[in-house]
Enzyme design. Structure first.
Site, PDB file in Angstrom:
ATOM      1  N   LYS A 249      -9.314  33.627  26.406  1.00  0.00           N
ATOM      2  CA  LYS A 249      -9.852  32.574  25.542  1.00  0.00           C
ATOM      3  C   LYS A 249      -8.847  32.178  24.465  1.00  0.00           C
ATOM      4  CE  LYS A 249     -12.368  33.100  21.950  1.00  0.00           C
ATOM      5  NZ  LYS A 249     -13.392  33.479  20.960  1.00  0.00           N
TER       6      LYS A 249
ATOM      7  N   ASP B 278     -16.120  29.829  23.718  1.00  0.00           N
ATOM      8  CA  ASP B 278     -16.528  30.688  22.617  1.00  0.00           C
ATOM      9  C   ASP B 278     -18.057  30.680  22.539  1.00  0.00           C
ATOM     10  OD1 ASP B 278     -17.233  28.258  21.529  1.00  0.00           O
ATOM     11  OD2 ASP B 278     -15.966  28.438  19.743  1.00  0.00           O
TER      12      ASP B 278
END
Length: 214
Positions: free
Chosen positions: A123, A141
């Protein structure tokens, strides 16, 4: 698995691109080093908090060269108001050492190289490449996870599959759509008490009655 129709996906995409066409991260940074450090700090922590912490950190350690030689306790003290500051302090110093030793002091721009750095997972690498290089990537997220589930863009139980579902659904303009979903989730489709009366995507919402998606 995507739960909404192709027609809805197209409409959701068009609306998000229109509403958030110039969306960028809310993290404050002046260069690649500052951006990567800020993203690492932002895990499980708000951008607002990170922006409060980083001026002192960057003033004392303006590049990986200085940070690679930093005193661990000093870094901990500077970032102590950030969640998981003990691990983050260790990772920041190790990341800086890796950049200095393996990449000649330059932050790499290849995903595989980025995730080799301490504190940088999939990420974080995706967010960095989205912001710096405008790469066609999706980063998931908590805001992206929540909003994509509420809109029926994914029913995956984990971040990895949610990312795949969103890539399959949208295909293009992923960098802008990532930022759009972050801001949409941060300010409108919030975890608690979502602002449905202000929402421009409410007609596509799958969980208006329960809001069980986290």
């Amino acid at each position: 698995m995507v739960l909404t129709s192709n027609k809805n996906i197209k409409e959701i995409k068009e609306i998000l691109l229109q509403k958030y066409k110039d969306a960028k991260t809310e993290l404050n940074y002046k260069n690649e080093y500052e951006l990567l450090v800020s993203i690492i700090l932002s895990a499980q922590c708000t951008d607002k908090r990170v922006n409060i912490i980083t001026p002192e950190l960057f003033n004392k350690y303006p590049s990986t060269k200085e940070l690679s030689k930093a005193n661990l306790d000093d870094v901990k003290e500077i970032i102590k108001s950030c969640s998981f500051f003990n691990n983050k302090a260790k990772n920041l110093i190790k990341m800086a050492q890796d950049v200095e030793n393996k990449f000649d002091g330059k932050i790499p721009h290849q995903h595989k190289d980025l995730i080799s750095l301490a504190g940088v997972g999939n990420k974080t690498a995706n967010v960095f490449l989205i912001e710096i290089d405008d790469e066609n990537r999706m980063a998931v997220d908590t805001h992206v996870f929540r909003t994509s589930h509420r809109l029926g863009l994914s029913d995956a139980k984990n971040v990895e599959q949610t990312e795949k579902d969103l890539i399959e659904a949208f295909k293009t303009d992923l960098a802008v759509l990532h930022q759009a979903l972050v801001l949409f989730g941060r300010y409108i489709c919030t975890a608690k008490n979502p602002k449905c009366d202000e929402c421009f995507l409410v007609k596509y919402c799958k969980t208006k009655e329960s809001f069980k998606a986290k």
